[in-house]
Scaffold this active site. Sequence first.
Site, PDB file in Angstrom:
ATOM      1  N   LYS A  75       0.854  -1.192   0.000  1.00 47.85           N
ATOM      2  CA  LYS A  75       0.000   0.000   0.000  1.00 47.85           C
ATOM      3  C   LYS A  75       0.889   1.241   0.000  1.00 47.85           C
ATOM      4  O   LYS A  75       1.881   1.299   0.741  1.00 47.85           O
ATOM      5  CB  LYS A  75      -0.901  -0.029   1.229  1.00 47.85           C
ATOM      6  CG  LYS A  75      -1.923   1.084   1.331  1.00 47.85           C
ATOM      7  CD  LYS A  75      -2.790   0.868   2.576  1.00 47.85           C
ATOM      8  CE  LYS A  75      -3.842   1.940   2.746  1.00 47.85           C
ATOM      9  NZ  LYS A  75      -4.688   1.695   3.947  1.00 47.85           N
ATOM     10  N   SER A 149      -9.334   1.638   3.222  1.00 47.51           N
ATOM     11  CA  SER A 149      -8.562   2.415   2.271  1.00 47.51           C
ATOM     12  C   SER A 149      -7.565   1.579   1.481  1.00 47.51           C
ATOM     13  O   SER A 149      -7.017   2.045   0.479  1.00 47.51           O
ATOM     14  CB  SER A 149      -7.809   3.526   3.020  1.00 47.51           C
ATOM     15  OG  SER A 149      -6.920   2.977   3.988  1.00 47.51           O
ATOM     16  N   SER A 173      -9.597  -0.604   7.375  1.00 46.21           N
ATOM     17  CA  SER A 173      -9.016  -0.585   6.031  1.00 46.21           C
ATOM     18  C   SER A 173      -8.338  -1.885   5.637  1.00 46.21           C
ATOM     19  O   SER A 173      -8.087  -2.113   4.448  1.00 46.21           O
ATOM     20  CB  SER A 173      -8.009   0.565   5.909  1.00 46.21           C
ATOM     21  OG  SER A 173      -8.642   1.808   6.093  1.00 46.21           O
TER      22      SER A 173
END
Length: 598
Positions: A75, A149, A173
């Site tokens: 990420k 996210s 997330s």
Amino acid sequence: MALHAELRAGALSIVALVQRLLASRAALARPEIWISQPSDEALLAEAARLDALQAEHGTAILDRLPLFGLPFAVKDNIDVAGVPTTAACPAFAYTPERSATAVERLLAAGALYVGKTNLDQFATGLVGTRSPYGVVRNAVDPDYVSGGSSSGSAVAVALGLAVFALGTDTAGSGRVPAGFNGIVGLKPSIGLVSTAGVVPACRSLDCVSVFASSVADAWQVLAVIAGPDACDSRSRSLPMAAPLPRGVRIGLDARPEFFADAQATAAYEAALAALQADTAISQVDLDLSPLTAAAELLYQGPWIAERRLAIGDLLQTQPEAIDPVVRSVIADGATFSAEDLFAATYRMAGYRAAAVRMFEGIDALLVPTAPTHPRIAEVQADPIGRNSQLGYYTNFVNLLDLAAIAIPASPRADGLPFGLTLIGPAGSDHRLAVLALRLLQAFGDQPAGAAPRLAADPLPFAEPTISVAVVGAHLAGQPLNWQLIECGARCTALTRTASRYRLYALANTTPAKPGLVRVDEEGEAIEVEVWEMPQRQFGRLMAQVGAPLGIGSLELADGSWVKGFICEPIAVRGAVDITHHGGWRRYLSANRAANRAA
């Protein structure tokens, strides 16, 4: 992991694996998953280097490097040395000289980095739509949100573009995207994995999470990246919770919320019905209002100020660089005072106490990963409201210092993935992973029969331990071994005592037990197992040991002393001396053979 079997057998090279991955990436044409990627040439060169290492060291390298050759994504709020970290905001971007601790540990374990993934900007969102790099579409149906996210990381794994991926989790997330894309999302206890080199969302709550296609793969990755780190002030060594008891109590929301989503409701009810096949699992209805009240504070309390703090002065100097929805959320951080922070902290202490009491009556909490699954258009029409719904069962977890793992259940009737999340106290990570395997077995996603196992062992003990030698009914596979297991014990050695003992088959004991007695002469060495357990569980074991047995000091063949099962000498008067068999298992085997012959 499955790919390691192919590598070990010589059926697959890492270059061939990367070529396959690059072909899939081109065929899928999903550029919104990625923010940056190494060039094809760079990936193939690294794959060739790893193939050369395997050619030099053979399959031994697979044993030494547990993630050797496995492609992983990161990420883009987690640092990779020499690669810009954007947090999905180009104006914020910087290029780190050093990778995040978690990434360093993956690379040291032989894993192959394949790219940085898209996210809701500054990890603020559960939808995957708040990024200038594009809306990350769902892996199954592109009309629906992927979750956020950690949207890109989850979709990369779901589409086979990475074997596993790192995400982060502050409000869900690392779980919501797993549930929406039909994969596993492991959110460890806070501090178990270092967040050094991670752009904070709420520094006091952030976790590095793992996405994988199976629980065993996710656990193997966690086993590599977990551990103390002097570079992270929030890093901590956590005592692991004891393994699951024989009868497991799973807590459920007595009034589950699905925001009128009939498909999600039906999928949840079907999952609970499937769990009834495991008669050792009982379902306990609970009032989750203390948890949902805590969740409301995450975006309606002073923790928003922590998000504002994380982005520095960008909100003042370049507000236009921030996604409008993210900007509206973070801007509210300026409205909270120090008094508000203390007041919220006091309230949160009460909610945490309520959570502790709740978990005294259950072994894990089971909730829908997300109560509903909206279309992208629905989120864009109501970005705050729809996002809030998705956090109903996730927002409280880090606030209350809990661990969690999201797993896929059977899909909804409309074909969309549906997920469940197991939640437990800090340090319950391993028992949640084991329970997740058990639930997947009930759902039909794991082979029936033998109890499912994780590929990697529990994390190392992070607390004082004591070693106990067992000789009879507590040996592995014997009737009382469960007492050791429930105390969190692990077998560390199969050995023998010093040649100073005699073994007797005690009369009138249920289950059958031997007695081990130390003697001055004519003793022999007797087979024993040595089990290591947390010292805090030792009293629990001793409380279950009844006369004529007891726990004393026992000498091993190497001259060392450990605690172990011993017997009162009076109990062996008239008992059968079975010393010549050399151990309890050999005696039982000989006894069975004699009975068959008779």
